[in-house]
Design a protein around this motif. Structure first.
Motif, short mmCIF file in Angstrom:
data_model
loop_
_atom_site.label_atom_id
_atom_site.label_comp_id
_atom_site.label_asym_id
_atom_site.label_seq_id
_atom_site.Cartn_x
_atom_site.Cartn_y
_atom_site.Cartn_z
N ARG A 1 -26.71 -19.94 122.42
CA ARG A 1 -27.36 -21.08 123.07
C ARG A 1 -27.22 -21.06 124.58
NH1 ARG A 1 -29.56 -23.94 125.72
NH2 ARG A 1 -30.01 -26.18 125.57
N VAL A 2 -26.11 -20.60 125.13
CA VAL A 2 -25.91 -20.68 126.57
C VAL A 2 -26.03 -19.31 127.23
CG1 VAL A 2 -24.46 -22.73 126.39
CG2 VAL A 2 -23.40 -20.46 126.37
N ALA A 3 -26.39 -19.29 128.53
CA ALA A 3 -26.64 -18.06 129.27
C ALA A 3 -25.42 -17.13 129.30
CB ALA A 3 -27.08 -18.40 130.69
N ALA A 4 -24.23 -17.70 129.49
CA ALA A 4 -23.01 -16.87 129.56
C ALA A 4 -22.79 -16.11 128.27
CB ALA A 4 -21.81 -17.76 129.89
N SER A 5 -23.12 -16.72 127.14
CA SER A 5 -22.97 -16.04 125.83
C SER A 5 -24.09 -15.04 125.61
CB SER A 5 -22.95 -17.07 124.71
OG SER A 5 -21.86 -17.94 124.81
N GLN A 6 -25.29 -15.36 126.06
CA GLN A 6 -26.41 -14.42 125.95
C GLN A 6 -26.12 -13.14 126.75
OE1 GLN A 6 -29.93 -16.53 127.17
NE2 GLN A 6 -29.98 -17.81 125.32
N ALA A 7 -25.35 -13.30 127.82
CA ALA A 7 -25.00 -12.16 128.67
C ALA A 7 -24.10 -11.16 127.96
CB ALA A 7 -24.32 -12.65 129.94
N GLN A 8 -23.51 -11.57 126.82
CA GLN A 8 -22.65 -10.67 126.04
C GLN A 8 -23.45 -9.86 125.03
OE1 GLN A 8 -19.42 -10.58 127.01
NE2 GLN A 8 -20.07 -12.13 128.49
N GLU A 9 -24.72 -10.17 124.87
CA GLU A 9 -25.56 -9.50 123.88
C GLU A 9 -26.21 -8.23 124.47
OE1 GLU A 9 -26.00 -10.74 120.62
OE2 GLU A 9 -24.36 -12.05 121.27
N GLY A 10 -26.65 -7.33 123.56
CA GLY A 10 -27.44 -6.17 123.96
C GLY A 10 -26.69 -5.11 124.77
N GLU A 11 -27.45 -4.25 125.39
CA GLU A 11 -26.90 -3.14 126.18
C GLU A 11 -27.20 -3.34 127.66
OE1 GLU A 11 -28.56 0.44 124.67
OE2 GLU A 11 -27.71 0.21 122.66
N LYS A 12 -26.24 -3.03 128.48
CA LYS A 12 -26.42 -3.18 129.91
C LYS A 12 -27.44 -2.18 130.44
CE LYS A 12 -23.70 -4.23 134.01
NZ LYS A 12 -22.33 -4.37 134.56
N VAL A 13 -28.29 -2.62 131.35
CA VAL A 13 -29.35 -1.79 131.90
C VAL A 13 -29.25 -1.80 133.42
CG1 VAL A 13 -31.83 -1.36 132.00
CG2 VAL A 13 -30.83 -2.43 129.97
N GLU A 14 -29.33 -0.63 134.03
CA GLU A 14 -29.33 -0.56 135.49
C GLU A 14 -30.60 -1.20 136.04
OE1 GLU A 14 -26.85 0.43 137.36
OE2 GLU A 14 -25.67 0.85 135.56
N LYS A 15 -30.49 -1.75 137.21
CA LYS A 15 -31.64 -2.41 137.83
C LYS A 15 -32.83 -1.47 137.96
CE LYS A 15 -32.88 -5.23 141.85
NZ LYS A 15 -32.39 -5.78 143.16
N SER A 16 -32.56 -0.20 138.26
CA SER A 16 -33.62 0.79 138.43
C SER A 16 -34.30 1.18 137.12
CB SER A 16 -33.06 2.05 139.10
OG SER A 16 -32.04 2.63 138.29
#
Length: 228
Positions: free
Chosen positions: A137-152
């Motif tokens: 539900r909250v952005a901080a928890s959503q930030a724990q999901e998936g795989e990190k992607v470089e900005k490029s």
């Protein structure tokens, strides 16, 4: 005495005659037999050549069929990969199409409807409706999901996260487009103007950007597609 001499003469003559017959039998070979032998040897040589040619033709045919089968398999695999990429691309487009239907929706802290919605509710609503995903539900928890992607390496459909200073993640948006110049636009529910499209190069959002996550990858989508 005369009888004994005649006997020896007769015996000598008989012996000579037998030796002559044996000699003639051994040294004389019928012409027909020789010709047949040569003919059979020639035929055997011809048959061996035909057999060698047949083997070469069979091997060549097998190799050609093997190459054709390999190319056919490669084409099938390539077409399958293209089909998967097309399906995934369409799903991302569906997500963004759904997100764009919220444009202009006013921001409301804790809101989860089109009458008023906050940033994390906007993201989970869009992904839930189009991809069947249940995000926190909250952005901080959503930030724990998936795989990190470089900005490029950002692509459409990735999530971008923001915070004030180095504090807790407090805002999230969905990448809407990435152009050839590297300008990244994202769609989000902003406190000032509601659901809108902004740029990561924006003087306000740029400094607050922290990292990005890919919550829907093609591999995960393919696995889910295959199971359904």
């Amino acid at each position: 005495m005369k009888k004994r001499v005649l006997f020896y003469c007769a015996a000598a003559f008989a012996t000579f005659s037998m030796q002559s017959c044996v000699t003639n039998y051994v040294v004389s070979t019928p012409t027909t037999y020789v010709n047949e032998y040569k003919s059979n040897a020639k035929l055997a040589s011809i048959d061996n050549k035909k057999l060698a040619v047949a083997k070469e033709q069979l091997l060549s045919s097998f190799q050609n069929e093997q190459m054709a089968a390999t190319k056919s398999l490669e084409t099938i695999v390539k077409n399958q990969e293209i089909a998967k990429a097309v399906r995934f691309s369409k799903k991302i487009d569906d997500i963004l199409t759904e997100a764009e239907t919220y444009l202009g929706t006013p921001y409301r802290y804790g809101g989860m409807t089109r009458n008023g919605i906050d940033c994390s509710a906007f993201v989970l609503s869009v992904f839930g409706a189009t991809a069947g995903m249940s995000l926190p539900r909250v952005a901080a928890s959503q930030a724990q999901e998936g795989e990190k992607v470089e900005k490029s390496e950002l692509q459409k459909g990735d999530l971008v996260f923001f915070s004030q200073g180095r504090g807790r993640i407090s805002h999230v948006g969905i990448v809407e487009s990435v152009n050839e110049e590297g300008d990244i636009k994202f769609i989000h529910a902003a406190t000032s103007r509601g659901v809108m499209i902004s740029s990561l190069a924006d003087s306000y959002w740029g400094p607050k950007f922290r990292f990005a996550k890919r919550v829907l990858s093609q591999d995960a989508f393919d696995d889910n597609f295959a199971n359904n």
